[in-house]
Design a protein around this motif. Sequence first.
Motif, PDB file in Angstrom:
ATOM      1  N   GLY A   1      38.174 -12.203  34.874  1.00  0.00           N
ATOM      2  CA  GLY A   1      39.245 -12.066  33.889  1.00  0.00           C
ATOM      3  C   GLY A   1      39.070 -12.995  32.707  1.00  0.00           C
ATOM      4  N   ALA A   2      40.164 -13.241  32.004  1.00  0.00           N
ATOM      5  CA  ALA A   2      40.155 -14.102  30.812  1.00  0.00           C
ATOM      6  C   ALA A   2      40.525 -15.522  31.192  1.00  0.00           C
ATOM      7  N   GLY A   3      40.079 -16.477  30.364  1.00  0.00           N
ATOM      8  CA  GLY A   3      40.413 -17.872  30.648  1.00  0.00           C
ATOM      9  C   GLY A   3      39.470 -18.819  29.944  1.00  0.00           C
ATOM     10  N   ILE A   4      39.169 -19.927  30.602  1.00  0.00           N
ATOM     11  CA  ILE A   4      38.302 -20.932  29.989  1.00  0.00           C
ATOM     12  C   ILE A   4      37.190 -21.350  30.944  1.00  0.00           C
ATOM     13  N   LEU A   5      36.124 -21.847  30.346  1.00  0.00           N
ATOM     14  CA  LEU A   5      35.017 -22.458  31.081  1.00  0.00           C
ATOM     15  C   LEU A   5      35.031 -23.941  30.750  1.00  0.00           C
ATOM     16  N   ARG A   6      35.036 -24.779  31.769  1.00  0.00           N
ATOM     17  CA  ARG A   6      35.073 -26.226  31.553  1.00  0.00           C
ATOM     18  C   ARG A   6      33.880 -26.873  32.252  1.00  0.00           C
ATOM     19  N   VAL A   7      33.164 -27.705  31.509  1.00  0.00           N
ATOM     20  CA  VAL A   7      32.023 -28.442  32.055  1.00  0.00           C
ATOM     21  C   VAL A   7      32.334 -29.930  31.974  1.00  0.00           C
ATOM     22  N   ILE A   8      32.246 -30.603  33.116  1.00  0.00           N
ATOM     23  CA  ILE A   8      32.531 -32.041  33.199  1.00  0.00           C
ATOM     24  C   ILE A   8      31.268 -32.747  33.673  1.00  0.00           C
ATOM     25  N   LYS A   9      30.800 -33.701  32.892  1.00  0.00           N
ATOM     26  CA  LYS A   9      29.603 -34.466  33.263  1.00  0.00           C
ATOM     27  C   LYS A   9      29.987 -35.924  33.469  1.00  0.00           C
TER      28      LYS A   9
ATOM     29  N   MET B   1      20.479 -33.285  33.896  1.00  0.00           N
ATOM     30  CA  MET B   1      20.923 -34.674  33.829  1.00  0.00           C
ATOM     31  C   MET B   1      19.804 -35.601  34.302  1.00  0.00           C
ATOM     32  N   LYS B   2      19.847 -36.848  33.875  1.00  0.00           N
ATOM     33  CA  LYS B   2      18.733 -37.765  34.133  1.00  0.00           C
ATOM     34  C   LYS B   2      18.979 -38.731  35.288  1.00  0.00           C
ATOM     35  N   GLY B   3      20.211 -39.166  35.467  1.00  0.00           N
ATOM     36  CA  GLY B   3      20.488 -40.181  36.478  1.00  0.00           C
ATOM     37  C   GLY B   3      20.688 -39.599  37.861  1.00  0.00           C
ATOM     38  N   GLU B   4      20.181 -40.283  38.888  1.00  0.00           N
ATOM     39  CA  GLU B   4      20.325 -39.799  40.263  1.00  0.00           C
ATOM     40  C   GLU B   4      21.779 -39.716  40.707  1.00  0.00           C
ATOM     41  N   ASP B   5      22.632 -40.532  40.115  1.00  0.00           N
ATOM     42  CA  ASP B   5      24.041 -40.534  40.497  1.00  0.00           C
ATOM     43  C   ASP B   5      24.904 -39.683  39.575  1.00  0.00           C
ATOM     44  N   ASP B   6      24.290 -39.043  38.579  1.00  0.00           N
ATOM     45  CA  ASP B   6      25.052 -38.197  37.658  1.00  0.00           C
ATOM     46  C   ASP B   6      25.587 -36.971  38.395  1.00  0.00           C
ATOM     47  N   LEU B   7      26.785 -36.556  38.026  1.00  0.00           N
ATOM     48  CA  LEU B   7      27.404 -35.393  38.656  1.00  0.00           C
ATOM     49  C   LEU B   7      27.922 -34.425  37.589  1.00  0.00           C
ATOM     50  N   LEU B   8      27.782 -33.153  37.879  1.00  0.00           N
ATOM     51  CA  LEU B   8      28.229 -32.097  36.973  1.00  0.00           C
ATOM     52  C   LEU B   8      29.232 -31.220  37.705  1.00  0.00           C
ATOM     53  N   THR B   9      30.311 -30.874  37.021  1.00  0.00           N
ATOM     54  CA  THR B   9      31.271 -29.914  37.559  1.00  0.00           C
ATOM     55  C   THR B   9      31.453 -28.791  36.546  1.00  0.00           C
ATOM     56  N   VAL B  10      31.356 -27.559  37.007  1.00  0.00           N
ATOM     57  CA  VAL B  10      31.611 -26.394  36.159  1.00  0.00           C
ATOM     58  C   VAL B  10      32.800 -25.651  36.751  1.00  0.00           C
ATOM     59  N   GLN B  11      33.840 -25.494  35.940  1.00  0.00           N
ATOM     60  CA  GLN B  11      35.050 -24.809  36.397  1.00  0.00           C
ATOM     61  C   GLN B  11      35.283 -23.546  35.580  1.00  0.00           C
TER      62      GLN B  11
ATOM     63  N   GLY C   1      39.781 -18.133  39.559  1.00  0.00           N
ATOM     64  CA  GLY C   1      39.028 -19.334  39.213  1.00  0.00           C
ATOM     65  C   GLY C   1      37.998 -19.729  40.249  1.00  0.00           C
ATOM     66  N   MET C   2      36.993 -20.504  39.799  1.00  0.00           N
ATOM     67  CA  MET C   2      35.922 -21.003  40.667  1.00  0.00           C
ATOM     68  C   MET C   2      35.552 -22.410  40.236  1.00  0.00           C
ATOM     69  N   THR C   3      35.014 -23.179  41.176  1.00  0.00           N
ATOM     70  CA  THR C   3      34.542 -24.536  40.889  1.00  0.00           C
ATOM     71  C   THR C   3      33.191 -24.752  41.553  1.00  0.00           C
ATOM     72  N   VAL C   4      32.266 -25.316  40.784  1.00  0.00           N
ATOM     73  CA  VAL C   4      30.943 -25.657  41.295  1.00  0.00           C
ATOM     74  C   VAL C   4      30.621 -27.083  40.877  1.00  0.00           C
TER      75      VAL C   4
END
Length: 291
Positions: free
Chosen positions: A113-121, A57-67, A76-79
């Motif tokens: 296990g099985a499930g989904i990967l979600r990326v939030i920017k 990401m380019k902006g200093e205030d940008d945030l990424l969440t990977v679930q 489940g996990m969150t980063v």
Amino acid sequence: MEDYIVRATAADHAVRAFAITSKQLTEYARSCHHTSPVVTAALGRLLAAGAMMGVMMKGEDDLLTVQVISDGPINGMTVTADACGRVKGYSNAVDVELPPNAIGKLDVGGAVGAGILRVIKDLGLKEPYVGTTELQTGEIAEDLTYYFVSSEQVPSSVGLGVLVDKDCSVRQAGGFIIQLMPNASDEVIEKLEEKIVKVNSVTELLEQGYTPEKILEELLGGLGLEITDKIPASFSCNCSKERIEKALLSIPKKDMLSIVDDNEPIEVKCQFCNRAYQFEVEELKEMLEGI
């Protein structure tokens, strides 16, 4: 060796690449959350990937969440990560124990296990970008490879690894992300594929003393590799008593009344770093008055 990320290009900018050594931040997460070896491996892989994706990401205030939202015992996990190499995360279950997988390694896929990967920017726009794909193996690297191709339409190769010592501490941790740009030629793609196939394990490279730079040299040597940036990486949580107080103020008033009526101090822990914050009865009463 301190944790850091390197950013690079190759083949006249037809390839962009990232590599990380993340032993220290993974060990910090393990010690914070008291994770079992298989959870340490799973969370460590996601932390390494999240840190590398954050610096995309380019902006200093940008945030990424990977679930990772899944049905395995990890539950489940969150980063979350920023653009400066700071990352934090947690697993919903920390004490999972499983037999080794078919090749004798920690069974991360079985734990996830099985499930989904979600990326939030969150890029400072009106709405955050959200990309969701199905987990392919639960091993994290393969799941992110699939995510980049199917959700962001960027052909990618992701390698991640965490090696846990006999005393359960983190011995090695790191990974890489290699991505093809639209101008990548068939010749470049073929050479890259040949290189990637030869890399059996990220942790094997790390055990041999490979730095992030050397990992990328192994993968992109002969393709005009150019290291463009080196970014410190760390497990960093911005929790505070004020932030926890705001969270408490957001709960329904009847629940807050019940807490105050117990007439006992409470302890609230940050989900990301497990730091504990104490609230005395008088503090709780003052907070209740403000609701």
